[in-house]
Design a protein around this motif. Structure first.
Motif, PDB file in Angstrom:
ATOM      1  N   VAL A 153      45.234 -28.972  33.371  1.00  9.14           N
ATOM      2  CA  VAL A 153      46.275 -28.897  32.333  1.00  9.14           C
ATOM      3  C   VAL A 153      46.582 -30.280  31.779  1.00  9.14           C
ATOM      4  CG1 VAL A 153      48.612 -28.107  31.855  1.00  9.14           C
ATOM      5  CG2 VAL A 153      47.273 -26.956  33.582  1.00  9.14           C
ATOM      6  N   VAL A 154      46.402 -31.298  32.637  1.00 11.90           N
ATOM      7  CA  VAL A 154      46.806 -32.649  32.274  1.00 11.90           C
ATOM      8  C   VAL A 154      46.010 -33.196  31.088  1.00 11.90           C
ATOM      9  CG1 VAL A 154      46.764 -35.015  33.115  1.00 11.90           C
ATOM     10  CG2 VAL A 154      47.721 -33.212  34.529  1.00 11.90           C
ATOM     11  N   SER A 155      44.721 -32.831  31.019  1.00 13.49           N
ATOM     12  CA  SER A 155      43.881 -33.440  29.982  1.00 13.49           C
ATOM     13  C   SER A 155      43.752 -32.562  28.745  1.00 13.49           C
ATOM     14  CB  SER A 155      42.494 -33.740  30.547  1.00 13.49           C
ATOM     15  OG  SER A 155      41.953 -32.575  31.099  1.00 13.49           O
ATOM     16  N   VAL A 156      44.526 -31.479  28.723  1.00 14.40           N
ATOM     17  CA  VAL A 156      44.323 -30.464  27.709  1.00 14.40           C
ATOM     18  C   VAL A 156      44.711 -30.931  26.297  1.00 14.40           C
ATOM     19  CG1 VAL A 156      45.872 -28.604  27.008  1.00 14.40           C
ATOM     20  CG2 VAL A 156      44.119 -28.184  28.712  1.00 14.40           C
ATOM     21  N   VAL A 157      45.799 -31.686  26.192  1.00 14.51           N
ATOM     22  CA  VAL A 157      46.291 -32.062  24.859  1.00 14.51           C
ATOM     23  C   VAL A 157      45.304 -32.980  24.119  1.00 14.51           C
ATOM     24  CG1 VAL A 157      48.129 -33.228  23.605  1.00 14.51           C
ATOM     25  CG2 VAL A 157      48.696 -31.650  25.449  1.00 14.51           C
ATOM     26  N   PRO A 158      44.895 -34.115  24.727  1.00 11.13           N
ATOM     27  CA  PRO A 158      43.954 -34.977  24.005  1.00 11.13           C
ATOM     28  C   PRO A 158      42.626 -34.298  23.710  1.00 11.13           C
ATOM     29  CG  PRO A 158      44.840 -36.082  25.935  1.00 11.13           C
ATOM     30  CD  PRO A 158      45.256 -34.677  26.029  1.00 11.13           C
ATOM     31  N   LEU A 159      42.181 -33.426  24.621  1.00  8.46           N
ATOM     32  CA  LEU A 159      40.921 -32.728  24.357  1.00  8.46           C
ATOM     33  C   LEU A 159      41.059 -31.806  23.155  1.00  8.46           C
ATOM     34  CD1 LEU A 159      39.508 -31.862  27.890  1.00  8.46           C
ATOM     35  CD2 LEU A 159      38.662 -33.507  26.224  1.00  8.46           C
ATOM     36  N   TYR A 160      42.204 -31.138  23.068  1.00  8.20           N
ATOM     37  CA  TYR A 160      42.436 -30.271  21.912  1.00  8.20           C
ATOM     38  C   TYR A 160      42.408 -31.099  20.627  1.00  8.20           C
ATOM     39  CZ  TYR A 160      44.487 -26.656  18.986  1.00  8.20           C
ATOM     40  OH  TYR A 160      44.700 -25.723  18.006  1.00  8.20           O
ATOM     41  N   VAL A 161      43.059 -32.253  20.673  1.00  6.17           N
ATOM     42  CA  VAL A 161      43.072 -33.137  19.504  1.00  6.17           C
ATOM     43  C   VAL A 161      41.641 -33.539  19.145  1.00  6.17           C
ATOM     44  CG1 VAL A 161      43.805 -35.389  18.661  1.00  6.17           C
ATOM     45  CG2 VAL A 161      45.379 -34.003  20.000  1.00  6.17           C
ATOM     46  N   MET A 162      40.857 -33.862  20.181  1.00  9.32           N
ATOM     47  CA  MET A 162      39.466 -34.279  19.953  1.00  9.32           C
ATOM     48  C   MET A 162      38.667 -33.157  19.287  1.00  9.32           C
ATOM     49  SD  MET A 162      36.847 -35.702  22.832  1.00  9.32           S
ATOM     50  CE  MET A 162      36.002 -34.227  23.335  1.00  9.32           C
ATOM     51  N   TRP A 163      38.752 -31.949  19.832  1.00 15.18           N
ATOM     52  CA  TRP A 163      37.991 -30.818  19.254  1.00 15.18           C
ATOM     53  C   TRP A 163      38.504 -30.480  17.864  1.00 15.18           C
ATOM     54  CZ3 TRP A 163      33.644 -30.460  21.417  1.00 15.18           C
ATOM     55  CH2 TRP A 163      33.482 -30.548  22.799  1.00 15.18           C
ATOM     56  N   ALA A 164      39.808 -30.648  17.659  1.00 13.91           N
ATOM     57  CA  ALA A 164      40.347 -30.369  16.334  1.00 13.91           C
ATOM     58  C   ALA A 164      39.764 -31.343  15.314  1.00 13.91           C
ATOM     59  CB  ALA A 164      41.869 -30.462  16.357  1.00 13.91           C
ATOM     60  N   LYS A 165      39.644 -32.634  15.728  1.00 13.54           N
ATOM     61  CA  LYS A 165      39.070 -33.624  14.817  1.00 13.54           C
ATOM     62  C   LYS A 165      37.614 -33.306  14.516  1.00 13.54           C
ATOM     63  CE  LYS A 165      41.935 -37.664  15.664  1.00 13.54           C
ATOM     64  NZ  LYS A 165      42.100 -38.726  16.664  1.00 13.54           N
ATOM     65  N   LEU A 166      36.909 -32.768  15.509  1.00 13.10           N
ATOM     66  CA  LEU A 166      35.506 -32.417  15.312  1.00 13.10           C
ATOM     67  C   LEU A 166      35.350 -31.091  14.574  1.00 13.10           C
ATOM     68  CD1 LEU A 166      34.132 -33.423  18.821  1.00 13.10           C
ATOM     69  CD2 LEU A 166      33.706 -34.592  16.652  1.00 13.10           C
ATOM     70  N   GLY A 167      36.474 -30.433  14.289  1.00 15.37           N
ATOM     71  CA  GLY A 167      36.440 -29.174  13.546  1.00 15.37           C
ATOM     72  C   GLY A 167      35.904 -28.009  14.344  1.00 15.37           C
ATOM     73  N   LEU A 168      36.015 -28.067  15.668  1.00 12.58           N
ATOM     74  CA  LEU A 168      35.432 -26.999  16.481  1.00 12.58           C
ATOM     75  C   LEU A 168      36.469 -26.030  17.036  1.00 12.58           C
ATOM     76  CD1 LEU A 168      32.683 -28.985  18.401  1.00 12.58           C
ATOM     77  CD2 LEU A 168      32.369 -27.271  16.632  1.00 12.58           C
ATOM     78  N   VAL A 169      37.769 -26.299  16.779  1.00 15.47           N
ATOM     79  CA  VAL A 169      38.788 -25.378  17.266  1.00 15.47           C
ATOM     80  C   VAL A 169      38.650 -24.056  16.522  1.00 15.47           C
ATOM     81  CG1 VAL A 169      41.262 -24.907  17.269  1.00 15.47           C
ATOM     82  CG2 VAL A 169      40.418 -27.130  18.008  1.00 15.47           C
ATOM     83  N   GLY A 170      38.770 -22.959  17.262  1.00 18.03           N
ATOM     84  CA  GLY A 170      38.607 -21.638  16.655  1.00 18.03           C
ATOM     85  C   GLY A 170      37.296 -20.994  17.056  1.00 18.03           C
ATOM     86  N   GLY A 171      36.382 -21.781  17.607  1.00 16.94           N
ATOM     87  CA  GLY A 171      35.112 -21.230  18.065  1.00 16.94           C
ATOM     88  C   GLY A 171      34.970 -21.380  19.567  1.00 16.94           C
ATOM     89  N   LEU A 172      33.781 -21.039  20.062  1.00 18.83           N
ATOM     90  CA  LEU A 172      33.555 -21.098  21.506  1.00 18.83           C
ATOM     91  C   LEU A 172      33.022 -22.461  21.955  1.00 18.83           C
ATOM     92  CD1 LEU A 172      31.972 -17.545  21.986  1.00 18.83           C
ATOM     93  CD2 LEU A 172      34.283 -18.266  22.571  1.00 18.83           C
ATOM     94  N   GLY A 173      32.725 -23.334  21.004  1.00 21.44           N
ATOM     95  CA  GLY A 173      32.164 -24.640  21.327  1.00 21.44           C
ATOM     96  C   GLY A 173      32.959 -25.431  22.356  1.00 21.44           C
ATOM     97  N   PRO A 174      34.270 -25.611  22.137  1.00 25.27           N
ATOM     98  CA  PRO A 174      35.053 -26.402  23.092  1.00 25.27           C
ATOM     99  C   PRO A 174      35.061 -25.810  24.498  1.00 25.27           C
ATOM    100  CG  PRO A 174      36.282 -26.056  21.067  1.00 25.27           C
ATOM    101  CD  PRO A 174      35.055 -25.202  20.971  1.00 25.27           C
ATOM    102  N   LEU A 175      34.765 -24.509  24.605  1.00 27.27           N
ATOM    103  CA  LEU A 175      34.738 -23.889  25.930  1.00 27.27           C
ATOM    104  C   LEU A 175      33.407 -24.162  26.614  1.00 27.27           C
ATOM    105  CD1 LEU A 175      36.126 -20.366  24.938  1.00 27.27           C
ATOM    106  CD2 LEU A 175      37.396 -22.393  25.572  1.00 27.27           C
TER     107      LEU A 175
END
Lengths: 295, 330
Positions: free
Chosen positions: A138-160
């Motif tokens: 849970v601790v690293s979740v926020v920056p990782l979300y920000v990172m994937w959002a910048k890469l435009g991958l949020v919304g898909g299965l890529g970050p998983l």
């Protein structure tokens, strides 16, 4: 041990205990088994209630009847009309299979380098693996979300899926512990035959470590199949990428679905895990017996 | 290849060959370690550093992070009206669930260890619930424990007991989650069973010779011998308790039973009923991924990291008093 002197002491210790002691032991065993049976019934009851409700009509599910009458097998067909379950199942399979493949492919070489090759900094690297293992994700979740959002991958299965292709701490740890038990002679024999380390890893180690690799793959599959938090984080806004667990959690609110169909869906989501467990249980036992040969 | 060449060549060539072999070896290690090196930096080191940085900023994903000093922490410790509730709930679930799970798993494992027949059969039954996907298990429990027509309350009624409101009641929602946690105790149970079966027989025999009864043998032989395993499960349990999320989220979502549209932002069921299932990670999720207060959520996650680390160290420190390590590792 002296075999000659054994008969006398065993004759002494094996002497039948007095009848009172035997009766007490028998009663204890009966009591213990009765408690086990009661506990087993309690543990199985939720599964029973799910299955029974999944076979009820909607009216029955909302009444206080516990036994379906009539049995409505049609529920298991209707479930698929209520929600895109195949779509969810496909997404789950994509996630679980690609992640598991990634974990296995990327963790094996790391575990090998951490166990069978000597190099400076190896202990430090292994310590870091252990720390990564202990840290709450849970601790690293926020920056990782920000990172994937910048890469435009949020919304898909890529970050998983993608992080699983870069080594998983738990799998590395488990494989390393197993690799450590492989006798050095096997590897030396291969080295004498002129094998490079990569060849040794690809042939000797992989063949010997099959049970451990199977275990790692199984754990990874079960973990990703059951995973809820990460899919919720990354795909909540995009229902076309929902996995089974997200779909199931939204199942009831989606179309105000009835409880009987919800329980049918619940049973369908539980089934693969339980089937995999029963299929793999044998492979597990075989794996454990195989590792027993090492002595 | 290189070694056969070096054997016949001059000393200078030999050192060069050796150096080349060392280089090749290092390159090999680097190649093998590459996936993890990248993964560790990108998905562990980088987020850790970024968490600390973001916790000192205001960041909503749209505009770039704005440095606001310790404002997030000041709000977290002194003003946030909900975080106190979330911390209380989290402490509650850890203080109640972890000991109950350990005792329960130990009891079941003890019964299994004493069984003469059907050990494999019973072990499978007790382990199965632990395999059930948490979402499915939670959904099942919300149904089974539903106040009006749920099987449990129906059975209780036959016994003349008016069942509680379970997931619908602020005072029963956490106990309901504890029941769910006890049902899925299989993992700990399996570990305990293996540990109990590993206790050397001669310890029991010598205790028996000293006149110890069954309870005394349990207290002075079994418990001390398996204490490292108990410690392990307590540490794992506490860390899991600090991250308690899925069951709480799903239970609140389903029990609230509102006709919320999928992905609808306006309906907020987190913590239902009455913030009684609002645990720290749920609160963190709400701030980070519903309100997109990335800075504040980072401050919350940094605090969680510090607490998790401190608790783990404290438990392991204090454990020296009650954990006995028998002999060395095999």
């Amino acid at each position: 041990m002296s075999t000659a002197s054994v008969p006398v002491p065993t004759a002494l210790t094996r002497r039948k205990p007095p009848a009172s002691v035997r009766r007490r032991r028998f009663l204890m065993a009966v009591a213990n088994h009765s408690m086990l049976i009661v506990a087993a019934v309690v543990f199985l009851a939720p599964f029973g209630f799910i299955a029974l409700t999944a076979l009820m009509t909607n009216g029955q599910a909302l009444s206080s009847h516990l036994w379906p009458n009539p049995f409505r097998w049609q529920n298991f067909v209707d479930v698929f009309h209520q929600a895109p379950i195949f779509r969810w199942a496909l997404n789950t399979m994509i996630y679980a299979c690609l992640a598991t493949l990634g974990v296995v492919v990327s963790s094996i070489p790391v575990a090998y380098a951490l166990s069978r090759i000597r190099w400076r900094g190896r202990n430090l690297a292994f310590g870091l693996v252990l720390i990564a293992l202990m840290l709450p994700p849970v601790v690293s979740v926020v920056p990782l979300y920000v990172m994937w959002a910048k890469l435009g991958l949020v919304g898909g299965l890529g970050p998983l899926i993608i992080p699983n292709w870069f080594g998983d701490a738990f799998s590395i740890f488990l494989l390393r512990q197993f690799f450590m038990t492989i006798p050095e002679e096997y590897l030396d024999a291969a080295r004498v035959d002129g094998c490079g380390e990569l060849r040794i890893l690809a042939t000797v180690v992989l063949r010997l470590a099959k049970p451990a690799i199977a275990a790692v793959a199984l754990f990874s599959f079960l973990y990703t199949f059951n995973d809820f938090f990460l899919p919720l984080l990354y795909t909540r806004e995009n229902p076309s990428r929902w996995v089974l667990q997200i779909g199931l959690s939204e199942f009831r609110s989606l179309h105000q679905v009835q409880w009987n169909l919800t329980m049918a869906a619940t049973l369908l989501v539980m089934a693969p895990v339980i089937i995999v467990f029963f299929l793999a249980q044998k492979a597990f036992v075989e794996g454990v017996t195989l590792t027993g040969v090492k002595g | 290849m290189a070694s056969s060449a070096a054997a016949t060549a001059q000393p200078l060539d030999r050192t060069r060959a050796r150096r080349r072999a060392a280089w090749r070896r290092r390159r090999l290690v680097l190649l093998l370690m590459a996936p993890w090196l990248i993964g560790f930096s990108a998905f562990f080191g980088y987020p850790l550093v970024m968490s600390v940085y973001l916790s000192f900023t205001h960041y909503d994903l749209l505009s770039s992070p704005k440095w606001i000093g310790t404002a997030n922490y000041r709000y977290l410790f002194t003003q946030d009206p909900q975080v106190g509730e979330a911390v209380k709930n989290t402490l509650w679930i850890i203080a109640v669930m972890v000991p109950l799970q350990v005792v329960f798993a130990f009891g079941v494992a003890l019964m299994l260890a004493r069984a003469r027949r059907g050990v494999g059969f019973f072990r499978t039954i007790f382990y199965l619930p632990a395999l059930a996907p948490p979402v499915a298990a939670t959904l099942a429990f919300v149904y089974i424990l539903n106040p009006a027509t749920g099987p449990v309350n129906v059975l209780l009624k036959h016994l003349g007991i008016d069942g509680p409101l379970w997931f619908q009641s602020p005072s029963w929602s956490k106990p309901s989650l504890v029941l769910l946690g006890l049902w899925g105790v299989g993992n700990i149970m399996i570990i305990f069973l293996a540990a109990i079966l590993d206790v050397p027989r001669h310890l029991y025999e010598s205790a028996e010779l000293d006149g110890a009864g069954p309870l005394q043998r349990l207290r002075w032989v079994t418990l001390p011998t398996i204490s490292p395993v108990i410690l392990f499960s307590v540490v794992i349990g506490v860390i899991a308790g600090l991250q308690y999320f899925t069951q709480a989220y799903v239970a609140a979502n389903v029990a609230s039973g509102q006709a919320s549209q999928a992905g609808d932002q306006t309906v907020n069921n987190l913590g239902y009923p009455e913030a009684s299932t609002l645990f720290y990670p749920v609160e963190l999720y709400q701030h980070g991924f519903r309100y997109f207060n990335m800075g504040y959520a980072s401050a919350m996650s940094v605090l969680l990291l510090v607490v998790a680390f401190t608790i783990t160290v404290l438990i392991i420190r204090n454990s020296r008093r009650w954990v006995h390590y028998v002999g060395a590792a095999k």
